[in-house]
Scaffold this active site. Structure first.
Site, PDB file in Angstrom:
ATOM      1  N   SER A  61      23.216 -64.787   4.553  1.00 46.68           N
ATOM      2  CA  SER A  61      23.614 -63.922   3.436  1.00 46.68           C
ATOM      3  C   SER A  61      23.084 -64.454   2.111  1.00 46.68           C
ATOM      4  O   SER A  61      22.984 -65.653   1.914  1.00 46.68           O
ATOM      5  CB  SER A  61      25.131 -63.820   3.362  1.00 46.68           C
ATOM      6  N   LYS A 112      29.340 -63.105  10.257  1.00 45.51           N
ATOM      7  CA  LYS A 112      28.524 -62.348   9.290  1.00 45.51           C
ATOM      8  C   LYS A 112      28.975 -60.890   9.222  1.00 45.51           C
ATOM      9  O   LYS A 112      29.002 -60.275   8.155  1.00 45.51           O
ATOM     10  CB  LYS A 112      27.035 -62.444   9.650  1.00 45.51           C
ATOM     11  N   HIS A 119      31.984 -60.842   7.137  1.00 50.43           N
ATOM     12  CA  HIS A 119      31.531 -61.054   5.751  1.00 50.43           C
ATOM     13  C   HIS A 119      31.116 -59.713   5.142  1.00 50.43           C
ATOM     14  O   HIS A 119      31.493 -59.365   4.021  1.00 50.43           O
ATOM     15  CB  HIS A 119      30.354 -62.040   5.745  1.00 50.43           C
ATOM     16  N   ASN A 120      30.360 -58.949   5.893  1.00 51.86           N
ATOM     17  CA  ASN A 120      29.876 -57.675   5.363  1.00 51.86           C
ATOM     18  C   ASN A 120      31.004 -56.657   5.209  1.00 51.86           C
ATOM     19  O   ASN A 120      30.986 -55.852   4.277  1.00 51.86           O
ATOM     20  CB  ASN A 120      28.771 -57.110   6.263  1.00 51.86           C
ATOM     21  N   GLU A 129      32.531 -57.511   2.102  1.00 53.25           N
ATOM     22  CA  GLU A 129      31.565 -57.098   1.057  1.00 53.25           C
ATOM     23  C   GLU A 129      31.734 -55.605   0.737  1.00 53.25           C
ATOM     24  O   GLU A 129      31.802 -55.209  -0.438  1.00 53.25           O
ATOM     25  CB  GLU A 129      30.162 -57.398   1.589  1.00 53.25           C
TER      26      GLU A 129
END
Ligand code: 6PG
Length: 478
Positions: A130, A184, A187-188, A191
């Site tokens: 990222s 990940k 994480h997104n 986000e």
């Protein structure tokens, strides 16, 4: 030429090339492979003079010119391209070589690939990266997962090229199998939710309080020096000050309000539903991107309903403070939801994801980096087994300090007619999560009424069913 390079990259788009340059700048000799000869040629030209960087379009030369065990990362679009790259590499690999997928692949694909590649005697690792193009070049947050021995071969390289916070690298082993890609993905998801929350804050300031872009720029600049300091606030500050080179107008005002999505936010929501974890702020942010895509229908509906937006009459400075607190709390809630999903998924999929390391490496380099994560990190160091960070006393103190202002903002938004779906959903999540007695006893009664689904009682053990209908009601239906 054989066995000279430390590291290889398949896919020389901007991300792939930048990550290689970053490695080369840290003293590693690197080779990149791309079917596109222009990209392979351009790679060497863009490297820092004196560094060891080579580009090739020949897969055999690419593989053979690396030191063993070979460490090959691919940064190619998720899906079929990843399988094609694996197939093109394997004829030339040797036992123990490591293939790393640095793209945003779905973790179930990674699980499958880990097994398939292991059967051939090689390692396959899923690795979240990222930080966008700049991050790849100067220090991303890197989330590798998979075989621990294979990871140990990568560790020095990843630690060298990742972002640093307080001198500590923003990379760590994320756990077994597909853990890197799972982390990940979440994480997104976070986000998506934080980005949606920022756009709601923007709406309130712009349409509720009449802020100009210059004023927005200044407010975000101020926020970015306080408790809201984070990458997404920082770039938002800069967006408000950017002019369109063609027209000289503020660029943000010329951008169509249809948000794209490559799918990682949706995957987070889908997987949370399957795993049985509630992450409604993330779900809502995915839903809002979907609504945004229906531009024509929205225009039609706006004509039909002519909704009126009333000005928010709270004095500007007071409202800005309320909003700062409200957004801060929403950020806490968005992270809390994502992290609670990681805890449960880690258990279910036996990934052993170390939460304190996740939070530690998200403090720098990645899109959701923020000073708030420093608080989270200290909490997880103290208590790595928290199922939900909202259960921690220090976090509870932060929540309580900001709770009333989140309510105030939502009530102002509701009165003015501005949609703040993620702010509202986050508050609803918080209020439900912190309620010892939910009204769901009634749902249980209804389920038992129409479907004999049974219920449990608070006053005695066991499973119960009631014949809810009186004889007369039953007769009426006949
Ligand atoms: C990152 C980003 C990166 C990318 C997403 C955007 O961490 O660097 O998350 O992975 O920006 O693919 O996703 P959407 O296109 O779905 O918004």
């Amino acid at each position: 030429m054989e066995n000279t390079f430390d590291f290889g990259m398949v896919g020389l788009g901007v991300m792939g090339a930048n990550l290689l340059y970053n490695m080369a700048d840290h003293g590693f000799s690197v080779i990149g492979y791309d079917l596109d000869a222009k990209k392979a040629d351009a790679l060497e030209k863009g490297a820092t003079p004196g560094t060891h960087v080579k580009g090739t379009t020949n897969v055999e030369e690419f593989v053979k010119s690396m030191k063993t065990p070979r460490k090959i990362t691919m940064l190619v679009p998720a899906g079929k391209p990843v399988d094609s790259v694996i197939a093109s590499l394997t004829p030339y690999l040797e036992k123990g070589d490591i293939i790393i997928d640095g793209g945003n692949s779905h973790y179930t694909d990674t699980l499958r690939r880990v097994k398939e590649v292991a059967e051939k005697g090689f390692h396959f690792m899923g690795m979240g990266v990222s930080g966008g193009e700049k991050g790849a070049r100067f220090g991303p947050s890197i989330m590798p997962g998979g075989d621990q021995d294979a990871y140990n071969h990568l560790k020095p390289l990843l630690e060298a090229v990742s972002a640093k916070v307080n001198g500590e690298p923003c990379t760590a082993y994320m756990g077994k199998d597909a853990a890197g890609h799972y982390v990940k993905m979440v994480h997104n998801g976070i986000e998506y939710a934080i980005m949606q929350a920022i756009s709601e804050v923007y709406d309130l300031l712009k349409n509720g309080q009449g802020y100009t872009n210059e004023e927005l720029h200044q407010l975000f600049a101020k926020w970015n020096e306080g408790k809201l300091k984070c990458f997404l606030v920082e770039i938002t500050r800069d967006i408000f000050a950017t002019k369109d080179p063609d027209t000289g107008k503020d660029l943000v005002d010329l951008i169509l309000d249809k948000a794209g999505a490559k799918g990682t936010g949706k995957w987070t929501s889908q997987d949370a539903m399957d795993t049985g974890v509630s992450i409604p702020s993330i779900d809502m942010s995915v839903a809002l991107r979907t609504i945004s895509a229906y531009k024509n229908e929205r225009v039609q509906a706006a004509k039909l309903y002519t909704p009126e937006v009333l000005k928010i009459d709270t004095p500007k400075e007071e409202f800005a403070k309320q909003l700062e607190d409200a957004f801060y709390l929403v950020m806490i809630i968005c992270y809390a939801q994502g992290l609670s999903l990681l805890v449960k998924a880690s258990e279910e999929l036996k990934m052993d994801i170390p939460l304190h390391d996740v939070v530690k490496i998200w403090r720098g380099g990645c899109i959701i980096r923020s000073t708030l994560l420093e608080d989270f990190y200290q909490v997880y160091v103290k208590n790595p087994h928290l199922t939900n960070i909202l259960l921690d006393e220090h976090i509870a103190k932060l929540v309580k300090e900001n709770w009333n202002n989140l309510r105030a903002v939502i009530s102002a938004a509701t009165k003015s007619g501005i949609a703040v779906a993620v702010l509202q959903t986050s508050l609803a999540y918080l209020e439900s999560y912190t309620t010892a007695n939910m009204p769901t006893n009634l749902i249980q009664a209804q389920r038992d009424y129409f479907g004999s689904h049974t219920y449990q009682r608070i006053d005695k053990e066991g499973i119960f069913h009631t014949e809810w209908e009186t004889d007369e009601e039953a007769k009426e239906q006949i």
